[in-house]
Motif scaffolding. Structure first.
Motif, PDB file in Angstrom:
ATOM      1  N   PRO A  85       0.813  -1.209   0.000  1.00  0.00           N
ATOM      2  CA  PRO A  85       0.000   0.000   0.000  1.00  0.00           C
ATOM      3  C   PRO A  85       0.852   1.268   0.000  1.00  0.00           C
ATOM      4  O   PRO A  85       1.791   1.390   0.764  1.00  0.00           O
ATOM      5  CB  PRO A  85      -0.816  -0.123   1.279  1.00  0.00           C
ATOM      6  CG  PRO A  85      -0.961  -1.596   1.455  1.00  0.00           C
ATOM      7  CD  PRO A  85       0.345  -2.173   0.996  1.00  0.00           C
ATOM      8  N   TYR A 167      -1.510 -10.050  -2.348  1.00  0.00           N
ATOM      9  CA  TYR A 167      -0.382  -9.252  -1.848  1.00  0.00           C
ATOM     10  C   TYR A 167       0.819 -10.142  -1.566  1.00  0.00           C
ATOM     11  O   TYR A 167       1.952  -9.772  -1.815  1.00  0.00           O
ATOM     12  CB  TYR A 167      -0.844  -8.542  -0.574  1.00  0.00           C
ATOM     13  CG  TYR A 167       0.211  -7.820   0.212  1.00  0.00           C
ATOM     14  CD1 TYR A 167       0.758  -6.634  -0.255  1.00  0.00           C
ATOM     15  CD2 TYR A 167       0.648  -8.304   1.440  1.00  0.00           C
ATOM     16  CE1 TYR A 167       1.720  -5.949   0.483  1.00  0.00           C
ATOM     17  CE2 TYR A 167       1.594  -7.628   2.188  1.00  0.00           C
ATOM     18  CZ  TYR A 167       2.131  -6.462   1.706  1.00  0.00           C
ATOM     19  OH  TYR A 167       3.076  -5.783   2.452  1.00  0.00           O
ATOM     20  N   LYS A 330      -7.606   0.056   9.209  1.00  0.00           N
ATOM     21  CA  LYS A 330      -7.352  -0.219   7.790  1.00  0.00           C
ATOM     22  C   LYS A 330      -6.138  -1.136   7.621  1.00  0.00           C
ATOM     23  O   LYS A 330      -6.144  -2.043   6.787  1.00  0.00           O
ATOM     24  CB  LYS A 330      -7.102   1.097   7.037  1.00  0.00           C
ATOM     25  CG  LYS A 330      -8.343   1.923   6.836  1.00  0.00           C
ATOM     26  CD  LYS A 330      -9.160   1.423   5.654  1.00  0.00           C
ATOM     27  CE  LYS A 330     -10.468   2.197   5.535  1.00  0.00           C
ATOM     28  NZ  LYS A 330     -11.361   1.624   4.532  1.00  0.00           N
ATOM     29  N   PHE A 334      -6.350  -4.961   6.151  1.00  0.00           N
ATOM     30  CA  PHE A 334      -5.596  -5.328   4.953  1.00  0.00           C
ATOM     31  C   PHE A 334      -4.725  -6.565   5.199  1.00  0.00           C
ATOM     32  O   PHE A 334      -4.787  -7.540   4.456  1.00  0.00           O
ATOM     33  CB  PHE A 334      -4.720  -4.147   4.516  1.00  0.00           C
ATOM     34  CG  PHE A 334      -3.746  -4.485   3.420  1.00  0.00           C
ATOM     35  CD1 PHE A 334      -4.194  -4.795   2.144  1.00  0.00           C
ATOM     36  CD2 PHE A 334      -2.380  -4.495   3.652  1.00  0.00           C
ATOM     37  CE1 PHE A 334      -3.301  -5.108   1.133  1.00  0.00           C
ATOM     38  CE2 PHE A 334      -1.483  -4.804   2.642  1.00  0.00           C
ATOM     39  CZ  PHE A 334      -1.945  -5.115   1.386  1.00  0.00           C
ATOM     40  N   HIS A 337      -6.605  -9.771   5.739  1.00  0.00           N
ATOM     41  CA  HIS A 337      -7.175 -10.250   4.477  1.00  0.00           C
ATOM     42  C   HIS A 337      -6.105 -10.925   3.629  1.00  0.00           C
ATOM     43  O   HIS A 337      -6.358 -11.940   2.971  1.00  0.00           O
ATOM     44  CB  HIS A 337      -7.774  -9.065   3.710  1.00  0.00           C
ATOM     45  CG  HIS A 337      -8.244  -9.393   2.331  1.00  0.00           C
ATOM     46  ND1 HIS A 337      -9.492  -9.901   2.067  1.00  0.00           N
ATOM     47  CD2 HIS A 337      -7.623  -9.332   1.132  1.00  0.00           C
ATOM     48  CE1 HIS A 337      -9.612 -10.118   0.757  1.00  0.00           C
ATOM     49  NE2 HIS A 337      -8.492  -9.774   0.174  1.00  0.00           N
ATOM     50  N   GLU A 338      -4.891 -10.378   3.653  1.00  0.00           N
ATOM     51  CA  GLU A 338      -3.856 -10.858   2.747  1.00  0.00           C
ATOM     52  C   GLU A 338      -2.995 -11.976   3.328  1.00  0.00           C
ATOM     53  O   GLU A 338      -2.223 -12.590   2.601  1.00  0.00           O
ATOM     54  CB  GLU A 338      -2.959  -9.699   2.310  1.00  0.00           C
ATOM     55  CG  GLU A 338      -3.676  -8.614   1.510  1.00  0.00           C
ATOM     56  CD  GLU A 338      -4.194  -9.098   0.153  1.00  0.00           C
ATOM     57  OE1 GLU A 338      -3.787 -10.184  -0.292  1.00  0.00           O
ATOM     58  OE2 GLU A 338      -5.028  -8.396  -0.451  1.00  0.00           O
TER      59      GLU A 338
ATOM     60  N   CYS B 119     -10.472   1.071  -4.728  1.00  0.00           N
ATOM     61  CA  CYS B 119      -9.429   0.870  -3.727  1.00  0.00           C
ATOM     62  C   CYS B 119      -9.872   1.492  -2.414  1.00  0.00           C
ATOM     63  O   CYS B 119     -10.261   2.655  -2.372  1.00  0.00           O
ATOM     64  CB  CYS B 119      -8.114   1.489  -4.174  1.00  0.00           C
ATOM     65  SG  CYS B 119      -6.871   1.408  -2.881  1.00  0.00           S
ATOM     66  N   ASN B 121      -7.869   1.038   0.449  1.00  0.00           N
ATOM     67  CA  ASN B 121      -6.727   0.925   1.350  1.00  0.00           C
ATOM     68  C   ASN B 121      -6.337   2.294   1.923  1.00  0.00           C
ATOM     69  O   ASN B 121      -7.021   3.290   1.690  1.00  0.00           O
ATOM     70  CB  ASN B 121      -5.560   0.263   0.610  1.00  0.00           C
ATOM     71  CG  ASN B 121      -4.698  -0.511   1.576  1.00  0.00           C
ATOM     72  OD1 ASN B 121      -4.086   0.070   2.453  1.00  0.00           O
ATOM     73  ND2 ASN B 121      -4.666  -1.812   1.447  1.00  0.00           N
ATOM     74  N   GLU B 152      -8.247  -4.129  -2.115  1.00  0.00           N
ATOM     75  CA  GLU B 152      -7.034  -3.680  -1.431  1.00  0.00           C
ATOM     76  C   GLU B 152      -6.192  -2.876  -2.415  1.00  0.00           C
ATOM     77  O   GLU B 152      -6.485  -2.836  -3.603  1.00  0.00           O
ATOM     78  CB  GLU B 152      -6.267  -4.882  -0.870  1.00  0.00           C
ATOM     79  CG  GLU B 152      -7.029  -5.651   0.208  1.00  0.00           C
ATOM     80  CD  GLU B 152      -7.492  -4.797   1.393  1.00  0.00           C
ATOM     81  OE1 GLU B 152      -7.115  -3.618   1.467  1.00  0.00           O
ATOM     82  OE2 GLU B 152      -8.249  -5.311   2.226  1.00  0.00           O
ATOM     83  N   CYS B 153      -5.134  -2.257  -1.910  1.00  0.00           N
ATOM     84  CA  CYS B 153      -4.362  -1.264  -2.668  1.00  0.00           C
ATOM     85  C   CYS B 153      -4.138  -1.691  -4.114  1.00  0.00           C
ATOM     86  O   CYS B 153      -3.573  -2.738  -4.396  1.00  0.00           O
ATOM     87  CB  CYS B 153      -3.020  -0.999  -2.000  1.00  0.00           C
ATOM     88  SG  CYS B 153      -2.111   0.353  -2.780  1.00  0.00           S
TER      89      CYS B 153
END
Lengths: 438, 210
Positions: A85, A167, A330, A334, A337-338, B119, B121, B152-153
């Motif tokens: 990110p 990711y 956030k 993230f 999730h990844e 997005c 993120n 996500e990003c």
């Protein structure tokens, strides 16, 4: 900073096509490199001091020198799975100057004698993948990829592989598994990819920006390249700036420049004159720094001395109006999730951290939760096959350490808010009951 | 905000690997490689998978391009499509399904063919991505042709808040532009042409000076 290397004339129309790239002297560095001895080429890469731009900052010459010599099939894999990110530098390089990447990649392939090579691009970059695919085809048509390139006796193949949204495939061994057509789970290291990588062959894995910098190294020579930047942080670096910032985008800077110069000088600082609460110096995986750290030099060692990491070179600026709890939410969302689920500390740690931040938002957390959360982060770091868990633990740990007051205040406020709501509901219910009994 | 943030399938213990809370069916016959001679495969799909095998000849490395081909054919990784791909590749459907379920871009249920990823993120949410997603959800949430989801990003924080419309990156999207964008998505038009990433110059002032 006098000159740009990676971004040299990058907005030139048609640069993504081979004719324009050749017209401005493209692929001449490859031809020069092909005339060098492999050992000398690796010495040159080592001497340049170029460190991997993907996040870990490992010197490229050293990495290349780990590739064993011998008759086995060797590979170079370009990691274009840019998913951290805040990072979007590779995207611009691929989209606007794909041949620079291909040239750098072939030089690296020649250095380690890898005849089969791959670029692994993230699935979301569809337009960029098409541009890169077209560029590879062009290079193949001109004989730059193929048998006996430029009469050197070296044959090279290059194939573009697309990821599909994960990711974890930016982690080098996860990427290798994905390239082999598996779920992108990281592998146990050692053996390192240099010894046993793709299809069990020795594999050199490098980031797009790292490989794109190689033609400049050949052009300037190791000493010329090493002269740019500061000690142990040679060369120029692309910085992706985003978040609460006036002019977000990619900037090429000489390593060692002050962070304030990047954030305020180049990118214009946060809009409307707001103050900076914190900033991530190298993508969302790096511990946050605060406004007090703005005068830190932007290079590997200085950022590390300030308690964080240069990472992928992605600065995310967070201004004073933002809530750190929301930021932690956030982040945790993230990474949970990844997480691929292979290692327990990461799979459970990211998930429970997410639930604990959720509790803060719901108003059911206690101040003790912060200590538990901080302890969970410590239990993740260093305990997994890859650093995905660490990538959540470090920024969240740093947020708790640096903004504990704000977390506590928000826990308190959300708690009071929830209790007030419950009391109101309770009162309303009591009125109803009274109504029934009357 | 409506719940359009879909998650990768997770099982009770937080794993993406099924089995811990789903008992194996012991009565079931073990999966076999579908018979290539009797499995009918659409010509385009077969050609795409065979091309992938040519490009990625070693081991299972053609799996991901093969799954992309299935998704292009059917709009999602349907059991039927996976069966056909398995027949061409000479592997069990389970081997392909195991890979497909790992990746966010492979759909395991039939959804709208037009994919719109917003997005959500850090960088994007700092400048209003959640509001953008909610606004798009209001416009397109009911449209059966559209697969709208928070993502996500996407690697486009410079144009935050942004969306990827069938792979075309657009941003920064202002809330006022949402109805126009939604219309373009419905009609299949080029989304907000002036705001596409592909046309954006480099932010670095040194580049413009050259």
């Amino acid at each position: 900073m006098t000159d740009t290397l990676l971004f040299k004339g990058i907005d030139e129309p048609g640069l993504n096509t081979i004719d324009v790239y050749l017209a401005r002297g493209g692929y001449t560095q490859l031809q020069r490199a092909l005339k060098m001895k492999r050992g000398d080429l690796i010495t040159e890469l080592t001497g340049s001091g170029l460190r991997g731009r993907g996040g870990a900052g490992f010197p490229i010459g050293k990495k290349a020198s780990f590739i064993p010599k011998g008759d086995m099939q060797k590979y170079v894999v370009c990691n274009a799975d840019e998913s951290e990110p805040g990072t979007f530098k590779d995207r611009e390089l691929i989209q606007k100057n794909p041949h620079q990447l291909i040239e750098g990649l072939i030089i690296a392939a020649f250095a380690v004698d890898a005849t089969i090579n791959y670029i692994y691009i993230r699935g979301e970059y569809e337009q960029q993948a098409d541009i890169l695919d077209a560029a590879i085809s062009e290079a193949r048509d001109r004989g730059i990829i193929g048998e006996n390139i430029f009469g050197s006796g070296f044959s090279v193949e290059l194939e573009l592989a697309r990821g599909a949204g994960a990711y974890i495939c930016g982690e080098e061994t996860g990427l290798l598994d994905s390239l082999e057509g598996k779920r992108g789970n990281p592998r146990l290291k050692p053996p390192f990819p240099a010894n046993e990588g793709l299809f069990n062959g020795p594999t050199l894995i490098n980031n797009v920006e790292t490989l794109s910098a190689i033609p400049s190294i050949i052009e300037l020579g190791a000493e010329g390249y090493a002269a740019i930047g500061v000690k142990d942080s040679a060369g120029t670096k692309l910085v992706s700036i985003s978040g609460n910032i006036e002019r977000p985008g990619n900037y090429e800077v000489e390593l060692g420049i002050s962070s304030r110069e990047i954030i305020y000088g180049l990118a214009g600082g946060p809009p409307d004159g707001r103050k900076i609460k914190c900033w991530f110096p190298g993508g969302s995986s790096t511990p946050v720094l605060t406004a007090d750290d703005l005068d830190v030099g932007y290079d590997y060692d200085s950022i590390e001395a300030a308690g964080s990491m240069l990472g992928s070179g992605a600065i995310i600026v967070v201004d004073e109006t933002q809530s750190v709890v929301e930021l932690a939410y956030k982040l945790a969302k993230f990474y949970s999730h990844e997480s691929c689920g292979k290692c327990t500390p990461c799979r459970e740690g990211t998930r429970w951290t997410f639930h604990m931040v959720e509790r803060i938002k719901e108003g059911t957390a206690t101040p003790m939760d912060l200590d538990i959360m901080a302890a969970v982060q410590e239990q993740i770091i260093g305990h997994c096959l890859c650093v995905l868990g660490d990538a959540m633990a470090m920024p969240i740990g740093s947020l708790i350490a640096k903004f504990r007051d704000e977390f506590e205040a928000e826990i308190e406020a959300n708690r009071n808010e929830r209790e007030r709501k419950l009391a109101a509901e309770f009162a309303a219910a009591e009125v109803e009951i009274e109504g029934i009994s009357a | 905000m409506a719940d359009v943030q879909r998650h990768v399938a997770r099982f009770t213990h937080g794993s993406r690997i099924p089995g811990w809370d789903r008992a194996a069916d012991l009565e079931k016959e073990p999966a076999v490689v579908p018979d290539a001679a009797t499995t009918e495969v659409p010509g385009e799909l077969r050609a795409a998978i065979e091309d992938a095998v040519r490009r990625f000849p070693v081991g299972d490395s053609a799996f991901i391009p093969a799954l992309y081909a299935v998704q292009a054919q059917y709009g999602w990784c349907s059991p039927e499509g996976i069966e056909q791909a398995a027949a061409v590749l000479g592997r069990t459907p389970a081997a392909l399904t195991a890979v497909a379920t790992f990746y966010d871009m492979f759909e395991m249920e039939p959804l709208g063919r037009k994919s719109v990823y917003v997005c959500t993120n850090i960088s994007c949410s700092l400048v209003g991505a959640d509001q953008l997603l909610a606004a798009l959800e209001e416009e397109l949430g009911e449209d059966p042709d559209v697969n709208l989801r928070g993502f996500e990003c996407l690697g486009a924080c410079d144009i935050a808040p942004m969306a990827s419309v069938d792979g075309v990156y657009v941003g920064p999207i202002e809330l006022g532009e949402v109805p126009e964008l939604a219309n373009q998505i419905r009609q299949g038009d080029d989304p907000l042409p002036a705001k596409q990433l592909i046309r954006r110059p480099c932010a670095d002032p040194k580049v413009a000076e050259q």
